[in-house]
Design a protein around this motif. Structure first.
Motif, PDB file in Angstrom:
ATOM      1  N   MET A  21       7.850  -4.015  -3.695  1.00 46.66           N
ATOM      2  CA  MET A  21       9.036  -3.284  -4.165  1.00 46.66           C
ATOM      3  C   MET A  21       8.616  -1.925  -4.711  1.00 46.66           C
ATOM      4  N   MET A  22       7.545  -1.891  -5.472  1.00 48.88           N
ATOM      5  CA  MET A  22       7.048  -0.639  -6.026  1.00 48.88           C
ATOM      6  C   MET A  22       6.667   0.333  -4.901  1.00 48.88           C
ATOM      7  N   ALA A  23       5.941  -0.149  -3.901  1.00 49.47           N
ATOM      8  CA  ALA A  23       5.502   0.716  -2.798  1.00 49.47           C
ATOM      9  C   ALA A  23       6.689   1.206  -1.976  1.00 49.47           C
ATOM     10  N   LEU A  24       7.636   0.332  -1.670  1.00 49.46           N
ATOM     11  CA  LEU A  24       8.818   0.733  -0.900  1.00 49.46           C
ATOM     12  C   LEU A  24       9.628   1.793  -1.635  1.00 49.46           C
ATOM     13  N   PHE A  25       9.743   1.656  -2.946  1.00 49.33           N
ATOM     14  CA  PHE A  25      10.489   2.642  -3.721  1.00 49.33           C
ATOM     15  C   PHE A  25       9.785   4.007  -3.698  1.00 49.33           C
ATOM     16  N   GLU A  26       8.488   3.999  -3.942  1.00 53.34           N
ATOM     17  CA  GLU A  26       7.752   5.270  -3.982  1.00 53.34           C
ATOM     18  C   GLU A  26       7.709   5.970  -2.634  1.00 53.34           C
ATOM     19  N   VAL A  27       7.516   5.211  -1.559  1.00 48.13           N
ATOM     20  CA  VAL A  27       7.322   5.806  -0.239  1.00 48.13           C
ATOM     21  C   VAL A  27       8.639   6.088   0.473  1.00 48.13           C
ATOM     22  N   ARG A  28       9.598   5.154   0.346  1.00 50.37           N
ATOM     23  CA  ARG A  28      10.827   5.291   1.131  1.00 50.37           C
ATOM     24  C   ARG A  28      12.091   5.414   0.292  1.00 50.37           C
ATOM     25  N   GLY A  29      11.988   5.299  -1.024  1.00 50.65           N
ATOM     26  CA  GLY A  29      13.170   5.414  -1.885  1.00 50.65           C
ATOM     27  C   GLY A  29      14.042   4.168  -1.894  1.00 50.65           C
ATOM     28  N   VAL A  30      13.542   3.046  -1.380  1.00 51.53           N
ATOM     29  CA  VAL A  30      14.294   1.786  -1.337  1.00 51.53           C
ATOM     30  C   VAL A  30      14.360   1.210  -2.752  1.00 51.53           C
ATOM     31  N   GLU A  31      15.554   0.896  -3.227  1.00 51.02           N
ATOM     32  CA  GLU A  31      15.711   0.377  -4.586  1.00 51.02           C
ATOM     33  C   GLU A  31      15.961  -1.122  -4.645  1.00 51.02           C
ATOM     34  N   GLU A  32      16.293  -1.740  -3.532  1.00 49.36           N
ATOM     35  CA  GLU A  32      16.548  -3.184  -3.521  1.00 49.36           C
ATOM     36  C   GLU A  32      16.211  -3.725  -2.136  1.00 49.36           C
ATOM     37  N   GLU A  33      15.574  -4.903  -2.099  1.00 46.08           N
ATOM     38  CA  GLU A  33      15.188  -5.489  -0.820  1.00 46.08           C
ATOM     39  C   GLU A  33      15.116  -7.004  -0.956  1.00 46.08           C
ATOM     40  N   SER A  34      15.287  -7.710   0.149  1.00 47.72           N
ATOM     41  CA  SER A  34      15.217  -9.174   0.126  1.00 47.72           C
ATOM     42  C   SER A  34      13.773  -9.627  -0.084  1.00 47.72           C
ATOM     43  N   LEU A  35      13.624 -10.807  -0.634  1.00 49.28           N
ATOM     44  CA  LEU A  35      12.296 -11.373  -0.866  1.00 49.28           C
ATOM     45  C   LEU A  35      11.542 -11.509   0.448  1.00 49.28           C
ATOM     46  N   GLU A  36      12.227 -11.917   1.510  1.00 42.93           N
ATOM     47  CA  GLU A  36      11.573 -12.095   2.808  1.00 42.93           C
ATOM     48  C   GLU A  36      10.970 -10.778   3.306  1.00 42.93           C
ATOM     49  N   LYS A  37      11.728  -9.692   3.211  1.00 41.70           N
ATOM     50  CA  LYS A  37      11.245  -8.380   3.657  1.00 41.70           C
ATOM     51  C   LYS A  37      10.079  -7.911   2.794  1.00 41.70           C
ATOM     52  N   LEU A  38      10.170  -8.140   1.490  1.00 39.67           N
ATOM     53  CA  LEU A  38       9.094  -7.733   0.596  1.00 39.67           C
ATOM     54  C   LEU A  38       7.798  -8.467   0.924  1.00 39.67           C
ATOM     55  N   LEU A  39       7.902  -9.746   1.244  1.00 43.57           N
ATOM     56  CA  LEU A  39       6.699 -10.515   1.580  1.00 43.57           C
ATOM     57  C   LEU A  39       6.132 -10.087   2.932  1.00 43.57           C
ATOM     58  N   GLU A  40       6.992  -9.643   3.845  1.00 40.28           N
ATOM     59  CA  GLU A  40       6.512  -9.108   5.124  1.00 40.28           C
ATOM     60  C   GLU A  40       5.690  -7.845   4.893  1.00 40.28           C
ATOM     61  N   GLU A  41       6.105  -7.034   3.940  1.00 41.68           N
ATOM     62  CA  GLU A  41       5.410  -5.776   3.646  1.00 41.68           C
ATOM     63  C   GLU A  41       4.125  -5.985   2.847  1.00 41.68           C
ATOM     64  N   ALA A  42       3.923  -7.177   2.316  1.00 37.92           N
ATOM     65  CA  ALA A  42       2.788  -7.435   1.430  1.00 37.92           C
ATOM     66  C   ALA A  42       1.534  -7.803   2.221  1.00 37.92           C
ATOM     67  N   ASN A  43       1.120  -6.913   3.110  1.00 41.28           N
ATOM     68  CA  ASN A  43      -0.136  -7.135   3.828  1.00 41.28           C
ATOM     69  C   ASN A  43      -0.800  -5.800   4.110  1.00 41.28           C
ATOM     70  N   GLU A  44      -2.094  -5.848   4.346  1.00 43.78           N
ATOM     71  CA  GLU A  44      -2.879  -4.621   4.517  1.00 43.78           C
ATOM     72  C   GLU A  44      -2.443  -3.789   5.714  1.00 43.78           C
ATOM     73  N   ALA A  45      -1.861  -4.413   6.732  1.00 47.01           N
ATOM     74  CA  ALA A  45      -1.479  -3.693   7.946  1.00 47.01           C
ATOM     75  C   ALA A  45      -0.138  -2.962   7.807  1.00 47.01           C
ATOM     76  N   SER A  46       0.561  -3.164   6.726  1.00 47.20           N
ATOM     77  CA  SER A  46       1.880  -2.555   6.530  1.00 47.20           C
ATOM     78  C   SER A  46       1.774  -1.033   6.462  1.00 47.20           C
ATOM     79  N   PRO A  47       2.604  -0.325   7.239  1.00 50.33           N
ATOM     80  CA  PRO A  47       2.601   1.136   7.148  1.00 50.33           C
ATOM     81  C   PRO A  47       3.020   1.642   5.771  1.00 50.33           C
ATOM     82  N   VAL A  48       3.839   0.866   5.071  1.00 52.86           N
ATOM     83  CA  VAL A  48       4.259   1.257   3.721  1.00 52.86           C
ATOM     84  C   VAL A  48       3.053   1.320   2.791  1.00 52.86           C
ATOM     85  N   TRP A  49       2.161   0.325   2.872  1.00 51.14           N
ATOM     86  CA  TRP A  49       0.967   0.325   2.022  1.00 51.14           C
ATOM     87  C   TRP A  49       0.041   1.466   2.381  1.00 51.14           C
ATOM     88  N   HIS A  50      -0.082   1.746   3.674  1.00 49.44           N
ATOM     89  CA  HIS A  50      -0.924   2.861   4.102  1.00 49.44           C
ATOM     90  C   HIS A  50      -0.390   4.172   3.524  1.00 49.44           C
TER      91      HIS A  50
END
Length: 107
Positions: A21-50
């Motif tokens: 959630m923190m990374a999505l907010f900083e990078v894309r301005g997303v303020e709310e997201e489903s738990l499923e989507k957040l867990l999908e983003e929680a991996n090293e290959a995620s472009p959001v983390w990069h």
């Protein structure tokens, strides 16, 4: 989870969701997201983390700070990373961490 109310964490699922959630907010301005989507983003290959890590390497070297709190005591780990020579060695990153603790129940 939202940017304004990240859950307190008793298990790794909530920790991963809060970081995402923190990374999505900083990078894309997303303020709310489903738990499923957040867990999908929680991996090293995620472009959001990069994007998140690259942004912090280029701007301020601060990557993330983890804070653990119980009653009036707190401890934290501050993770930092620095590009040592972005021109000739763009992949050379020096990572460090700092630990801290505070007690607010004693003067």
């Amino acid at each position: 989870p939202t940017v304004r109310s990240a859950p307190c964490c008793n298990n790794m699922t909530l920790v991963k969701a809060s970081f995402s959630m923190m990374a999505l907010f900083e990078v894309r301005g997303v303020e709310e997201e489903s738990l499923e989507k957040l867990l999908e983003e929680a991996n090293e290959a995620s472009p959001v983390w990069h994007e998140f890590v690259t942004k912090h390497l280029e701007e301020d070297q601060h990557v993330v700070q983890v804070i653990i709190s119980r009653d009036e005591r707190m401890a934290g780990i501050h993770y930092l990373a620095e590009l040592r020579n972005p021109t000739t060695a763009p992949g050379w990153v020096e990572a460090t961490k700092r630990y801290w603790s505070r007690r607010y129940d004693k003067e």
